[in-house]
Scaffold this motif. Structure first.
Motif, short mmCIF file in Angstrom:
data_model
loop_
_atom_site.label_atom_id
_atom_site.label_comp_id
_atom_site.label_asym_id
_atom_site.label_seq_id
_atom_site.Cartn_x
_atom_site.Cartn_y
_atom_site.Cartn_z
N LYS A 1 0.88 -1.11 -0.22
CA LYS A 1 -0.04 -0.02 -0.01
C LYS A 1 0.71 1.24 -0.09
N VAL A 2 1.73 1.19 0.76
CA VAL A 2 3.00 2.24 0.70
C VAL A 2 3.59 2.59 -0.60
N TYR A 3 3.82 1.55 -1.24
CA TYR A 3 4.49 1.47 -2.39
C TYR A 3 3.47 2.16 -3.74
N LYS A 4 2.19 1.67 -3.50
CA LYS A 4 1.08 2.14 -4.39
C LYS A 4 0.89 3.68 -4.38
N PHE B 1 1.20 5.27 8.97
CA PHE B 1 2.21 4.08 9.50
C PHE B 1 3.44 4.64 10.33
N GLN B 2 3.87 3.94 11.23
CA GLN B 2 5.05 4.19 11.89
C GLN B 2 6.03 3.04 11.91
N SER B 3 7.26 3.49 11.97
CA SER B 3 8.58 2.34 11.88
C SER B 3 8.76 1.82 13.21
N ALA B 4 8.14 2.16 14.31
CA ALA B 4 8.49 1.58 15.48
C ALA B 4 8.69 0.31 15.95
N PHE C 1 10.51 2.14 4.52
CA PHE C 1 9.83 3.20 5.18
C PHE C 1 10.44 4.48 5.10
N LEU C 2 11.79 4.36 5.16
CA LEU C 2 12.64 5.59 5.34
C LEU C 2 12.35 6.41 3.64
N MET D 1 13.13 11.48 10.24
CA MET D 1 13.96 11.90 11.12
C MET D 1 13.55 11.22 12.63
N GLU D 2 12.42 11.10 13.08
CA GLU D 2 11.91 10.23 14.05
C GLU D 2 12.42 8.92 13.94
N SER D 3 12.58 8.24 12.78
CA SER D 3 12.72 6.85 12.40
C SER D 3 14.14 6.68 12.87
N LEU D 4 15.16 7.62 12.25
CA LEU D 4 16.42 7.75 12.33
C LEU D 4 16.85 7.67 14.02
#
Length: 292
Positions: free
Chosen positions: A31-34, A41-44, A87-88, A97-100
């Protein structure tokens, strides 16, 4: 030999089920790719999954008979890394930045400190025990995470946000790894999966209870045109249509203007005021239309 065969069987089954669990987020990233965006969505979860897999690999390397623990967590490290990179790539700047920051804090600093401290401050069997306890505590925290989902299901009486297939897969995975750890005599593997199995059973029971229910909200109003019906208690409030709206402020100003006292002009005395008699008689009659 029978115990060894059982241990191998549960380890292989644990690898198969965990493999399926690691692949579960693929539809999300499709879905993200489309959409070319991570949206809400969160990377946590993926960063935590990577950290957990790295911890278990480190623990397995300190042991001598848990090869199947290494195989599945190696795959876990690879697939979680792919998810994070994906995701990044599509995340907005703030989320990136939060994910990094989370990656640096948990994977680099956190895992790095565990490895360095256990290598220099412990040795031999003690090192394995310490790392095993760290894995146990962290796994317990991960298995407690579904409590938020359980609370939401009980509150809303709806399983709309409970991924039942994932819950079933995690429950089966917990069962396999519990027996694998039990047959190995490794309670650092077995104990956390007791909690995972328990929460998995609770999720499936709640799903069976509320699967046919519609979500219940605290306040939901539906405007039907003629009436305003409230879902909670079916209370109905009539809606006034085609009626003149009374502007209270303008009405008040109008009345004050018609009954304004006329102050007698006197340059020497300011304490004498009288109402002009004609002011009251000039006040027009106002009819206020109020809906019945």
């Amino acid at each position: 030999m029978t115990m060894a065969h059982l241990t191998l069987a549960f380890g292989l089954l644990g690898n198969i089920v965990s493999f399926m669990v690691f692949l579960a987020p693929i539809p999300t990233f499709y879905k993200v790719y489309k959409k070319k965006s991570t949206e809400g969505f969160q990377s946590a979860p993926y960063v935590v999954g990577l950290f957990s897999a790295m911890l278990w690999i480190y623990y397995a390397l300190l042991k001598s008979n848990v090869l199947l623990l290494i195989t599945i967590n190696t795959f876990g490290c690879v697939i979680e890394t792919v998810y994070i990179v994906f995701f990044l790539f599509y995340a907005p700047k703030k989320a990136r930045m939060e994910s990094l920051k989370l990656i640096v804090l948990l994977v680099v600093v956190g895992f790095g400190l565990i490895v360095v401290l256990t290598q220099f401050l412990a040795s031999g069997v003690t090192r394995g025990v310490i790392v095993g306890w760290i894995c146990l505590v962290f796994s317990l925290c991960v298995f407690v995470a579904p409590l938020g989902v359980l609370r939401q299901v009980i509150k809303t009486k709806s399983v709309e946000y409970m991924p039942i297939l994932l819950s079933v897969a995690l429950t089966l995975s917990a069962v396999m790894w519990f027996f694998y750890g039990l047959l190995l005599g490794d309670f650092n593997i077995a104990i956390p999966n007791v909690l995972g199995f328990t929460f998995g059973i609770i999720q499936m029971i709640l799903y069976a209870m509320y699967r046919n229910n519609k979500p219940v909200t605290n306040e939901k109003t539906v405007n039907t045109g003629e009436m305003i019906s409230t879902e909670m208690g079916d209370q109905k409030i009539p809606e006034f249509k085609d009626q003149k709206v009374i502007d209270v402020v303008k009405l008040n100003a109008l009345i004050n203007a018609e009954m304004l006292p006329v102050v007698a002009k006197n340059t020497h005395k300011f304490d004498h005021a009288a109402l002009e008699p004609q002011a009251i008689h000039k006040m027009p009659n106002h009819t206020i239309e109020v809906g019945a």
